[in-house]
Design an enzyme around this catalytic site. Structure first.
Site, PDB file in Angstrom:
ATOM      1  N   ASP A   1      -0.961  -4.394   6.217  1.00  0.00           N
ATOM      2  CA  ASP A   1      -2.124  -3.623   6.700  1.00  0.00           C
ATOM      3  C   ASP A   1      -2.147  -2.364   5.823  1.00  0.00           C
ATOM      4  O   ASP A   1      -1.571  -2.384   4.715  1.00  0.00           O
ATOM      5  CB  ASP A   1      -1.966  -3.288   8.191  1.00  0.00           C
ATOM      6  CG  ASP A   1      -3.249  -2.716   8.811  1.00  0.00           C
ATOM      7  OD1 ASP A   1      -4.172  -3.494   9.066  1.00  0.00           O
ATOM      8  OD2 ASP A   1      -3.336  -1.483   9.013  1.00  0.00           O
TER       9      ASP A   1
ATOM     10  N   LYS B 290       0.838  -5.923  16.676  1.00  0.00           N
ATOM     11  CA  LYS B 290       0.673  -4.967  15.568  1.00  0.00           C
ATOM     12  C   LYS B 290       1.948  -4.149  15.465  1.00  0.00           C
ATOM     13  O   LYS B 290       2.665  -3.985  16.449  1.00  0.00           O
ATOM     14  CB  LYS B 290      -0.515  -4.028  15.833  1.00  0.00           C
ATOM     15  CG  LYS B 290      -1.037  -3.372  14.584  1.00  0.00           C
ATOM     16  CD  LYS B 290      -1.899  -4.322  13.767  1.00  0.00           C
ATOM     17  CE  LYS B 290      -2.242  -3.735  12.417  1.00  0.00           C
ATOM     18  NZ  LYS B 290      -3.245  -4.560  11.712  1.00  0.00           N
TER      19      LYS B 290
HETATM   20  P1  NDP Z   1      -4.956  -0.356   2.068  1.00  0.00           P
HETATM   21  O1  NDP Z   1      -3.831   0.554   2.353  1.00  0.00           O
HETATM   22  O2  NDP Z   1      -4.806  -1.379   1.019  1.00  0.00           O
HETATM   23  O3  NDP Z   1      -6.264   0.483   1.715  1.00  0.00           O
HETATM   24  C1  NDP Z   1      -6.792   1.422   2.615  1.00  0.00           C
HETATM   25  C2  NDP Z   1      -7.860   2.196   1.859  1.00  0.00           C
HETATM   26  O4  NDP Z   1      -8.550   3.035   2.772  1.00  0.00           O
HETATM   27  C3  NDP Z   1      -7.282   3.096   0.782  1.00  0.00           C
HETATM   28  O5  NDP Z   1      -8.203   3.225  -0.249  1.00  0.00           O
HETATM   29  C4  NDP Z   1      -7.094   4.410   1.527  1.00  0.00           C
HETATM   30  O6  NDP Z   1      -7.087   5.537   0.687  1.00  0.00           O
HETATM   31  C5  NDP Z   1      -8.323   4.402   2.389  1.00  0.00           C
HETATM   32  N1  NDP Z   1      -8.099   5.195   3.595  1.00  0.00           N
HETATM   33  C6  NDP Z   1      -7.146   5.014   4.528  1.00  0.00           C
HETATM   34  N2  NDP Z   1      -7.237   5.954   5.462  1.00  0.00           N
HETATM   35  C7  NDP Z   1      -8.270   6.727   5.102  1.00  0.00           C
HETATM   36  C8  NDP Z   1      -8.864   7.864   5.653  1.00  0.00           C
HETATM   37  N3  NDP Z   1      -8.400   8.406   6.782  1.00  0.00           N
HETATM   38  N4  NDP Z   1      -9.938   8.402   5.013  1.00  0.00           N
HETATM   39  C9  NDP Z   1     -10.408   7.861   3.870  1.00  0.00           C
HETATM   40  N5  NDP Z   1      -9.864   6.781   3.290  1.00  0.00           N
HETATM   41  C10 NDP Z   1      -8.828   6.238   3.885  1.00  0.00           C
HETATM   42  O7  NDP Z   1      -5.330  -1.036   3.476  1.00  0.00           O
HETATM   43  P2  NDP Z   1      -6.177  -2.336   3.751  1.00  0.00           P
HETATM   44  O8  NDP Z   1      -7.251  -2.480   2.748  1.00  0.00           O
HETATM   45  O9  NDP Z   1      -5.235  -3.440   3.975  1.00  0.00           O
HETATM   46  O10 NDP Z   1      -6.810  -2.001   5.187  1.00  0.00           O
HETATM   47  C11 NDP Z   1      -8.057  -1.330   5.344  1.00  0.00           C
HETATM   48  C12 NDP Z   1      -8.594  -1.589   6.731  1.00  0.00           C
HETATM   49  O11 NDP Z   1      -8.758  -3.008   6.928  1.00  0.00           O
HETATM   50  C13 NDP Z   1      -7.702  -1.127   7.897  1.00  0.00           C
HETATM   51  O12 NDP Z   1      -8.522  -0.751   8.981  1.00  0.00           O
HETATM   52  C14 NDP Z   1      -6.955  -2.396   8.270  1.00  0.00           C
HETATM   53  O13 NDP Z   1      -6.476  -2.373   9.602  1.00  0.00           O
HETATM   54  C15 NDP Z   1      -8.069  -3.424   8.093  1.00  0.00           C
HETATM   55  N6  NDP Z   1      -7.629  -4.794   7.943  1.00  0.00           N
HETATM   56  C16 NDP Z   1      -6.775  -5.150   6.931  1.00  0.00           C
HETATM   57  C17 NDP Z   1      -6.395  -6.462   6.791  1.00  0.00           C
HETATM   58  C18 NDP Z   1      -5.576  -6.928   5.640  1.00  0.00           C
HETATM   59  O14 NDP Z   1      -5.449  -8.146   5.482  1.00  0.00           O
HETATM   60  N7  NDP Z   1      -5.035  -6.053   4.803  1.00  0.00           N
HETATM   61  C19 NDP Z   1      -6.806  -7.478   7.778  1.00  0.00           C
HETATM   62  C20 NDP Z   1      -7.775  -7.027   8.736  1.00  0.00           C
HETATM   63  C21 NDP Z   1      -8.133  -5.716   8.820  1.00  0.00           C
HETATM   64  P3  NDP Z   1      -5.763   5.964  -0.110  1.00  0.00           P
HETATM   65  O15 NDP Z   1      -5.709   5.052  -1.304  1.00  0.00           O
HETATM   66  O16 NDP Z   1      -5.969   7.394  -0.463  1.00  0.00           O
HETATM   67  O17 NDP Z   1      -4.625   5.750   0.842  1.00  0.00           O
END
Ligand code: NDP
Length: 451
Positions: free
Chosen positions: A165, A125
């Site tokens: 991520d 990571k």
């Molecule tokens: P993105 O950055 O695309 O989206 C993250 C989303 O979660 C956004 O809407 C963000 O809000 C919100 N968010 C982040 N932190 C917080 C918080 N502290 N409180 C409330 N909302 C929050 O990321 P991903 O969709 O790629 O990733 C989301 C999760 O999935 C993570 O845990 C990641 O590790 C996991 N994951 C992702 C993979 C991938 O392929 N992308 C693969 C496997 C797991 P805002 O828009 O305001 O930032």
């Protein structure tokens, strides 16, 4: 003292300021207690102690210049945790909360997740405490180039292949790949999540969200259920959330919530069709706030509350929950509220979104609970397929990749369920996923001797 307790105590003593990493180690090690009993050869070879120590921890300075001409300094990380079964593989996160503990927990989880996919990928990571929010396009580009100007020396298509991520999507991958290509004079599959025009795979953007819903569908099927007519709560509104929403809708579910770090919206009519398109345009193109959804469609919006707070406070009934935002977003109290409000299935789209207390609540109440390392493995699985396509110098159709994704998710579900049964914890997907993921890595480590 049991072996597991001994290891946890050692991690605590060695890394006292890494609570997320410790949380992940405790969860995995508790599941592996029975494998230690059955496999004294793992104990003798120190596999359990070795697997909690990263192969390599890289921390570096990322200097860049903002639009005002001021010098900014961020911190970059790459944790190359374990490459026993393949090149290091795992996402890059850009978020102000990024620190060593969060990087290590994610890298550690990635070892078992990647193994579960059955593809040859080790665990890693990386990321930075850089916050892309509020930055201009040029600032994001300059930062990505600065980040890669150090990372390039540690990665390679057969060494370490990062992906996206939180805060790292197609745009950031493009900037980082472009810089790597320039300074290495190589067009190789060194990153995944690339644009389709320059080596990316179809279905990679969709893969994590689709995969989480495929995994939930497999769990539901064990009770003779499916998504049709089910009310689905999704948190986040980024990459994973968007495509979990799309697939849940396609399978007949009704998605009623989304959030970002600013607010939660509830739309009991269902977030589907044009409303989904609006969310994608809002978040991927305009990079606006989810509150705009409520302004546009007249739905309810709760500023400052998470999806899980809103479900508890409003008594919102949901059948299936798919947390897709961030770690530790569902605590014990909100887990109890989910159970009280009728939820019977939780599939973790995010990594470790449920606290240990929340997991205990779900399991004690006999919910179908799919932990992140199994339920969200679809993203890295299709990243693995992107690597295969890059090596073969060809690209597969949407149908081919989606078919492989579905097959892999079904395989992960089956392997987790079977391992849970073989080790006396039938139906416990947490233990099953940890054990199934661990066994392959442990056997490979054993084969190599003490390295
Ligand atoms: P993105 O950055 O695309 O989206 C993250 C989303 O979660 C956004 O809407 C963000 O809000 C919100 N968010 C982040 N932190 C917080 C918080 N502290 N409180 C409330 N909302 C929050 O990321 P991903 O969709 O790629 O990733 C989301 C999760 O999935 C993570 O845990 C990641 O590790 C996991 N994951 C992702 C993979 C991938 O392929 N992308 C693969 C496997 C797991 P805002 O828009 O305001 O930032």
């Amino acid at each position: 003292m049991s072996l597991v307790k001994e290891i946890i105590a050692k991690v605590k003593q060695r890394d006292p300021n890494e609570p997320e990493f410790r949380q992940a180690v405790i969860e995995v090690m508790e599941s592996l207690e029975t494998t230690a009993d059955k496999h004294p050869e793992f104990l003798k070879a120190g596999i359990f102690e070795r697997i909690v120590e990263p192969d390599r921890t890289i921390i570096f300075r990322v200097p860049w210049v903002d639009d005002k001409g001021e010098v900014r300094i961020n911190r970059g990380f790459r944790i190359q945790f374990n490459n026993a079964i393949g090149p290091y593989k795992g996402g890059i996160r850009f978020h102000p909360s990024v620190n060593l503990s969060i990087m290590k927990f994610l890298g550690f989880e990635q070892i078992f997740k990647n193994s579960l996919t059955t593809l040859p990928m080790g665990g890693a990571k990386g990321g930075s405490d850089f916050d892309p929010k509020g930055k201009s396009e040029e600032e994001v580009m300059r930062f990505c180039h600065a980040f890669m100007s150090e990372l390039f020396r540690h990665i390679g298509p057969d060494t370490d292949v990062p992906a996206g991520d939180i805060g790292v999507g197609g745009r950031e991958i493009g900037y980082m790949f472009g810089y790597y290509k320039k300074i290495m004079n190589e067009h190789t599959g060194v990153l995944t999540g690339k644009g389709f025009d320059y080596g990316g795979s179809l279905i990679r953007p969709e893969a994590t969200g689709y995969g989480a819903v495929y995994f939930a569908a497999e769990m539901l099927a064990t009770r003779g259920l499916d998504f049709t007519g089910k009310t689905v709560a999704i948190s986040g509104s980024g990459n994973v959330a968007q495509f979990a929403m799309e697939k849940a809708n396609q399978l007949g579910g009704k998605v009623v919530t989304l959030c970002d770090s600013h607010a939660t919206i509830v739309d009991e009519e269902g977030i589907c069709g044009d409303k989904c398109d609006f969310v994608m345009e809002l978040k991927n193109v305009r990079r606006g706030r989810i509150k705009e959804y409520a302004d546009k469609f007249g739905s309810v919006c709760y500023l400052g509350d998470s999806v899980w707070d809103v479900i508890r406070q409003q008594g919102l009934r949901v059948d299936v929950a798919i947390p897709c935002a961030t770690q530790n977003e569902i605590d014990g109290k909100n887990a109890e509220a989910l159970v009280k409000n009728g939820c019977f299935c939780v599939a973790e789209g995010a990594n470790m979104p449920s606290t240990p207390e929340a997991v205990r609540v779900f399991q004690e109440n006999n919910l179908l609970f799919g932990p992140g390392k199994a339920a969200n493995a679809g993203g890295v699985a299709v990243s693995g397929l992107e690597m295969s396509q890059n090596s073969l110098k060809m690209s597969w159709t949407r149908e081919e990749v989606d078919g492989l994704l579905l097959k892999i998710m079904k395989g992960i579900h089956k392997a987790s369920l079977e391992a849970s049964e073989a080790y006396g914890k039938k139906g416990d997907y947490v233990a099953g996923a940890n054990i199934a993921g661990f066994m392959k890595v442990a056997k490979a480590m054993l084969a190599y001797g003490i390295v």
